[in-house]
Design an enzyme around this catalytic site. Structure first.
Site, PDB file in Angstrom:
ATOM      1  N   GLY A  35       0.691  -1.263   0.012  1.00 50.82           N
ATOM      2  CA  GLY A  35       0.047  -0.232   0.086  1.00 50.82           C
ATOM      3  C   GLY A  35       0.830   1.307   0.004  1.00 50.82           C
ATOM      4  O   GLY A  35       2.048   1.080   0.292  1.00 50.82           O
ATOM      5  N   CYS A  36       0.207   2.279   0.062  1.00 55.77           N
ATOM      6  CA  CYS A  36       1.009   3.620  -0.410  1.00 55.77           C
ATOM      7  C   CYS A  36       1.556   4.295   0.857  1.00 55.77           C
ATOM      8  O   CYS A  36       2.527   4.337   1.306  1.00 55.77           O
ATOM      9  CB  CYS A  36       0.076   4.580  -1.058  1.00 55.77           C
ATOM     10  SG  CYS A  36      -1.627   5.049  -0.307  1.00 55.77           S
ATOM     11  N   TYR A  37       0.544   4.096   1.924  1.00 54.19           N
ATOM     12  CA  TYR A  37       0.974   4.565   3.217  1.00 54.19           C
ATOM     13  C   TYR A  37       1.975   3.620   3.829  1.00 54.19           C
ATOM     14  O   TYR A  37       3.165   3.953   4.565  1.00 54.19           O
ATOM     15  CB  TYR A  37      -0.089   4.830   4.356  1.00 54.19           C
ATOM     16  CG  TYR A  37      -1.088   5.978   4.099  1.00 54.19           C
ATOM     17  CD1 TYR A  37      -0.414   7.234   4.324  1.00 54.19           C
ATOM     18  CD2 TYR A  37      -2.263   5.850   4.063  1.00 54.19           C
ATOM     19  CE1 TYR A  37      -1.194   8.418   4.390  1.00 54.19           C
ATOM     20  CE2 TYR A  37      -3.208   7.046   3.910  1.00 54.19           C
ATOM     21  CZ  TYR A  37      -2.712   8.302   4.061  1.00 54.19           C
ATOM     22  OH  TYR A  37      -3.323   9.307   3.989  1.00 54.19           O
ATOM     23  N   THR A  41       4.171   1.735   2.322  1.00 52.94           N
ATOM     24  CA  THR A  41       5.344   2.071   1.554  1.00 52.94           C
ATOM     25  C   THR A  41       6.340   2.969   1.983  1.00 52.94           C
ATOM     26  O   THR A  41       7.546   3.020   2.630  1.00 52.94           O
ATOM     27  CB  THR A  41       5.388   2.286   0.185  1.00 52.94           C
ATOM     28  OG1 THR A  41       4.672   1.164  -0.630  1.00 52.94           O
ATOM     29  CG2 THR A  41       6.660   2.531  -0.453  1.00 52.94           C
TER      30      THR A  41
END
Length: 349
Positions: free
Chosen positions: A152-154, A156
């Protein structure tokens, strides 16, 4: 073109899918053979994204695993959670390699997935089969595999900022507090009060306090690093910008370490990973400095007064937080150079 990897993108009309298309224009080993949308089959992708006029000329295809397999070798599934869990098994059975950008296969415990995502979990066999594709940490495990779950973005931004210090034992994992801020593109293209201009312009708001679905993903990886369960405090906030994530992390130091020692630790950890850039002491990154790129930039500050370490980690949520990292995983999967097709300078200002 016959020697190139044939790629299909499911969810081509979302921001993640469109970013995959943008990067693949500069990838020397890839040919996009199918752009797929369940809601817009038969239409031109340029109808919804005019900037892709004459970039993608074929109409959008529907979701048919057998048809996809006849045209492609690898599929990116850039779909909402709950969709990939139903689609991916058929794609794998059709003999396709799959890189999934949803959250459906990141968590190894199906009951934890159902608790946080509110969807039926994929089979235990598929959850076990999916390799968690955080390239800078698990890149060797990605190589040669045919099913990758993209982080996921967060997580990462957060995990790249935390893992070296956690693994070295320089911070106490039980004291980690994460304050994460994202641009509104992370909410997707659909309109709602969450990303409505009048609601977000000149505004700044927290959401999903203590309930964000990326919490168990962060805790799972940190637990794997430490060998014991880790619980974190994680707060997410939306800021009135289009792209970018800044994850600010606080943790208690377990010993005395200077800013320079922290920088040296991180540079050694990431010395062969060109997409993580560690700032000099006293220099902290901003989201604009990674916009449009696959970089993660990290800076630090040791506070001798409190004995705490502050870590600042920034990424472009649509690139390093999604499509760019997915291409990085594809490169590793195929045995290519990790940065192939990804060496784009950030867009500044």
């Amino acid at each position: 073109m016959n020697n190139k990897l044939r790629v299909a993108i499911v969810g081509s009309t979302g921001y993640g899918g469109v970013e995959l298309i943008r990067f693949f224009q500069n990838h020397p080993q890839v040919e996009i053979t199918s752009v797929i949308s369940s809601s817009s089959s038969g239409e031109s992708i340029a109808d919804g994204f005019p900037h892709l006029t004459d970039v993608i000329r074929r109409p959008l295809d529907g979701v048919d695993p057998a048809e996809i397999a006849s045209r492609a070798d690898l599929v990116f599934t850039a779909t909402p959670s709950g969709v990939s869990a139903k689609l991916v098994p058929s794609l794998l059975e059709a003999g396709l390699k799959v890189i999934d950008l949803s959250g459906d296969f990141r968590l190894k415990d199906g009951s934890v997935y159902e608790q946080w995502y509110k969807h039926p979990a994929p089979s235990a066999e598929l959850l076990e089969k999916a390799v968690y594709g955080m390239a800078e940490v698990y890149g060797d495990e990605v190589k040669g595999k045919d099913f990758i779950s993209n982080p996921g973005c967060y997580p990462t931004a957060t995990l790249l900022g935390l893992i070296p210090a956690v693994e070295a034992g320089w911070i106490d994992p039980s004291t980690i507090i994460i304050d994460a801020k994202s641009g509104v593109s992370g909410a997707g293209r659909g309109t709602s009060l969450t990303n409505h201009y009048a609601e977000m312009n000149e505004n700044f708001k927290a959401y999903k306090l203590n309930k964000h679905q990326h919490i168990p993903e962060i805790e799972q990886v940190l637990g794997n690093i430490t060998g014991s369960p880790v619980t974190v405090t994680f707060t997410t906030q939306l800021v009135p910008m289009t792209r970018g994530i800044m994850s600010t992390m606080y943790a208690k130091l377990t010993g005395e370490h200077s800013d320079q020692e922290i920088v040296d630790l991180y540079r050694k950890y990431y010395e062969n990973r060109s997409f993580v850039r560690v700032r000099e002491p006293g220099i902290w990154p901003s989201t604009k400095e990674v916009s449009g790129s696959n970089y993660c930039d990290i800076g630090f500050s040791v506070d001798p007064r409190t004995g705490r370490l502050t870590i600042i980690s920034v990424i472009d949520n649509l690139v390093k937080g999604a499509s760019g990292q997915a291409i990085q995983n594809m490169n590793l999967m195929m045995g290519w150079e990790e940065n192939l097709g990804l060496n784009m300078t950030p867009v500044y200002p």
